[in-house]
Design a protein around this motif. Structure first.
Motif, PDB file in Angstrom:
ATOM      1  N   MET B   1      32.576  49.323  47.477  1.00 32.33           N
ATOM      2  CA  MET B   1      33.064  50.313  46.516  1.00 32.33           C
ATOM      3  C   MET B   1      32.098  50.418  45.334  1.00 32.33           C
ATOM      4  O   MET B   1      31.652  49.401  44.813  1.00 32.33           O
ATOM      5  CB  MET B   1      34.458  49.899  46.017  1.00 32.33           C
ATOM      6  N   LYS B   2      31.810  51.635  44.911  1.00 32.01           N
ATOM      7  CA  LYS B   2      30.913  51.841  43.773  1.00 32.01           C
ATOM      8  C   LYS B   2      31.471  51.180  42.516  1.00 32.01           C
ATOM      9  O   LYS B   2      32.675  51.147  42.329  1.00 32.01           O
ATOM     10  CB  LYS B   2      30.799  53.345  43.490  1.00 32.01           C
ATOM     11  N   LYS B   3      30.569  50.709  41.694  1.00 36.28           N
ATOM     12  CA  LYS B   3      31.003  50.072  40.445  1.00 36.28           C
ATOM     13  C   LYS B   3      30.390  50.772  39.242  1.00 36.28           C
ATOM     14  O   LYS B   3      29.180  51.026  39.222  1.00 36.28           O
ATOM     15  CB  LYS B   3      30.586  48.605  40.429  1.00 36.28           C
ATOM     16  N   ASN B 118      34.360  38.383  38.276  1.00 37.79           N
ATOM     17  CA  ASN B 118      35.751  38.108  38.620  1.00 37.79           C
ATOM     18  C   ASN B 118      36.638  39.336  38.378  1.00 37.79           C
ATOM     19  O   ASN B 118      37.519  39.658  39.189  1.00 37.79           O
ATOM     20  CB  ASN B 118      36.240  36.908  37.787  1.00 37.79           C
ATOM     21  N   ALA B 119      36.380  40.031  37.277  1.00 41.65           N
ATOM     22  CA  ALA B 119      37.190  41.210  36.954  1.00 41.65           C
ATOM     23  C   ALA B 119      37.027  42.296  38.023  1.00 41.65           C
ATOM     24  O   ALA B 119      38.003  42.915  38.456  1.00 41.65           O
ATOM     25  CB  ALA B 119      36.811  41.745  35.572  1.00 41.65           C
ATOM     26  N   PHE B 120      35.794  42.514  38.469  1.00 45.66           N
ATOM     27  CA  PHE B 120      35.574  43.508  39.536  1.00 45.66           C
ATOM     28  C   PHE B 120      36.280  43.074  40.838  1.00 45.66           C
ATOM     29  O   PHE B 120      36.918  43.878  41.507  1.00 45.66           O
ATOM     30  CB  PHE B 120      34.078  43.714  39.798  1.00 45.66           C
ATOM     31  N   THR B 121      36.165  41.784  41.170  1.00 39.94           N
ATOM     32  CA  THR B 121      36.771  41.292  42.414  1.00 39.94           C
ATOM     33  C   THR B 121      38.292  41.453  42.391  1.00 39.94           C
ATOM     34  O   THR B 121      38.896  41.980  43.332  1.00 39.94           O
ATOM     35  CB  THR B 121      36.423  39.794  42.619  1.00 39.94           C
ATOM     36  N   ILE B 122      38.900  41.012  41.298  1.00 37.58           N
ATOM     37  CA  ILE B 122      40.365  41.060  41.208  1.00 37.58           C
ATOM     38  C   ILE B 122      40.856  42.509  41.136  1.00 37.58           C
ATOM     39  O   ILE B 122      41.851  42.868  41.766  1.00 37.58           O
ATOM     40  CB  ILE B 122      40.869  40.261  39.981  1.00 37.58           C
ATOM     41  N   ALA B 123      40.153  43.355  40.380  1.00 34.34           N
ATOM     42  CA  ALA B 123      40.562  44.765  40.297  1.00 34.34           C
ATOM     43  C   ALA B 123      40.461  45.421  41.669  1.00 34.34           C
ATOM     44  O   ALA B 123      41.263  46.289  42.015  1.00 34.34           O
ATOM     45  CB  ALA B 123      39.713  45.506  39.280  1.00 34.34           C
ATOM     46  N   GLY B 124      39.507  44.980  42.469  1.00 31.34           N
ATOM     47  CA  GLY B 124      39.359  45.511  43.824  1.00 31.34           C
ATOM     48  C   GLY B 124      40.574  45.223  44.682  1.00 31.34           C
ATOM     49  O   GLY B 124      41.000  46.060  45.488  1.00 31.34           O
ATOM     50  N   SER B 125      41.157  44.056  44.497  1.00 31.42           N
ATOM     51  CA  SER B 125      42.312  43.700  45.329  1.00 31.42           C
ATOM     52  C   SER B 125      43.649  44.068  44.679  1.00 31.42           C
ATOM     53  O   SER B 125      44.595  44.449  45.346  1.00 31.42           O
ATOM     54  CB  SER B 125      42.278  42.209  45.678  1.00 31.42           C
ATOM     55  N   HIS B 196      47.238  43.153  35.318  1.00 34.95           N
ATOM     56  CA  HIS B 196      46.977  41.803  35.791  1.00 34.95           C
ATOM     57  C   HIS B 196      45.946  41.115  34.897  1.00 34.95           C
ATOM     58  O   HIS B 196      44.802  41.564  34.799  1.00 34.95           O
ATOM     59  CB  HIS B 196      46.493  41.882  37.241  1.00 34.95           C
ATOM     60  N   LEU B 197      46.357  40.037  34.258  1.00 32.60           N
ATOM     61  CA  LEU B 197      45.426  39.318  33.365  1.00 32.60           C
ATOM     62  C   LEU B 197      44.586  38.308  34.138  1.00 32.60           C
ATOM     63  O   LEU B 197      45.078  37.662  35.062  1.00 32.60           O
ATOM     64  CB  LEU B 197      46.199  38.572  32.267  1.00 32.60           C
ATOM     65  N   ILE B 198      43.333  38.168  33.761  1.00 32.23           N
ATOM     66  CA  ILE B 198      42.460  37.118  34.307  1.00 32.23           C
ATOM     67  C   ILE B 198      41.898  36.309  33.134  1.00 32.23           C
ATOM     68  O   ILE B 198      42.053  36.705  31.976  1.00 32.23           O
ATOM     69  CB  ILE B 198      41.300  37.697  35.155  1.00 32.23           C
ATOM     70  N   GLU B 199      41.253  35.219  33.450  1.00 31.40           N
ATOM     71  CA  GLU B 199      40.742  34.350  32.391  1.00 31.40           C
ATOM     72  C   GLU B 199      39.465  34.916  31.777  1.00 31.40           C
ATOM     73  O   GLU B 199      38.484  35.147  32.483  1.00 31.40           O
ATOM     74  CB  GLU B 199      40.458  32.968  32.995  1.00 31.40           C
ATOM     75  N   GLY B 200      39.475  35.124  30.488  1.00 31.33           N
ATOM     76  CA  GLY B 200      38.279  35.578  29.800  1.00 31.33           C
ATOM     77  C   GLY B 200      37.450  34.389  29.338  1.00 31.33           C
ATOM     78  O   GLY B 200      37.770  33.243  29.650  1.00 31.33           O
TER      79      GLY B 200
END
Lengths: 221, 221
Positions: B1-3, B118-125, B196-200
């Protein structure tokens, strides 16, 4: 009215270099804790009596550091307890009469003198004075699987010194310890008193990580 | 997927030296904004297309700075709108197809590469991924005459990059602008999507005051 500052330096600093509690780390040539005590010593016109609460194991180190740095500011050393709550309680027992009591984190050397002065003044008239700063970032509450935004306009990050009329603080510390007591304001609030916020200074960071020492040095620069 | 990464640099910097927007201030020899764009450029394996949103009045300065610093990272410049909301919307119009879109503050050069990845990976799923950090201080809500404590365990300070599947973000930005939209997560939440929150990373501060530049320099050191 007599003024006290209970400086709480109970942290064992396990998150930083082992063995060296963070309040003893050197910042611009002086241990963090000495910077902190100096601000109170130099503040305003009326004397603030300093009560330093230290874990039993650290009193020797502190004595050595005082000699080494010729630290001559008068203060009483009191042994800390199991948690911050118990440490403050031990310090509080050393205050006398109807007074104003500030409780301050030993690892906050960058509190502004005007904040200390203002906190004593406001606590004198309103009973409680808690410095706090707004957040300039968005704030959310983490739920189980998601999160929700909360209005950051009303969110305040709480600092120290938290100043109270001694009668209020002593009454509050008669309560049994509870896990949700993260600071003195939460203890006093649980005892039914209104918590009055005042403006803190943003530089007044808590030195809890190695990097905070570098940040503090920049802020002092 | 394009980023894509939409870098928002719309602030006029009125709180700092007049005339010089904070994203152009020099940090370790390079304008803040160039540091920020470099992190995205150097991150991970797959290319992130950079869309820089700048106020009309600053495009000339930016062009001069790019020449002066031989800044060769490919990016598209888009004109900003009246508020951050409108600026992001303008940037979003330049994204194509089903993609992942990060929105990032130009004044956050210290975002960790692993947070971006990580943000791109999690947003992808999961559709949304918002980096956030806990607070290590007590938190209160200011009421009219008093304040109340809130449980800091669940409080998160929100950062950027906030990453979304483009379909979600575009749907959200069809809404009318509202004053409570302080970041993209609040826009997307108002459109009914789960955030969805991830660790910053704690170093990822926003450079909004002069002193933040010094802090950032320490953190980069």
């Amino acid at each position: 009215m007599k003024k006290y500052a209970i400086i709480v330096a109970g942290g064992s600093g396990r998150r930083m270099q082992p063995g060296m509690p963070k309040q003893f780390l050197i910042l611009e040539g002086l241990p963090v804790l000495m910077h902190t005590m100096r601000v109170f010593y130099l503040t305003g016109t009326e004397e603030v009596r300093l009560i330093l609460v230290l874990p039993h194991d650290h009193t020797g180190t502190w004595r050595d550091l005082c000699l080494q740095h010729s630290f001559a500011i008068d203060h009483l050393v009191v042994e800390g307890g199991e948690t911050r709550f118990h440490s403050v309680k031990n310090g509080l027992e050393k205050t006398e009469g109807d007074s104003l009591v500030a409780v301050h984190d030993g690892v906050r050397p960058l509190v502004a003198p005007r904040v200390i002065e203002n906190a004593f003044t406001i606590a004198g008239s309103r009973g409680t004075a808690i410095p706090a700063v707004p957040v300039n970032e968005s704030v959310r509450m983490q739920d189980k699987n998601s999160s929700r935004s909360i209005d950051r306009k009303n969110v305040r990050i709480v600092q120290t010194p938290q100043v109270f009329r001694s009668s209020i603080l002593k009454k509050a510390y008669e309560q049994e310890y509870r896990g949700e007591f993260t600071d003195d304001a939460s203890v006093v609030e649980a005892a039914g008193f209104a918590i009055h916020l005042i403006e803190g200074n943003v530089e007044n960071i808590k030195i809890t990580r190695k990097i905070d020492l570098d940040i503090a040095a920049s802020l002092m620069g």
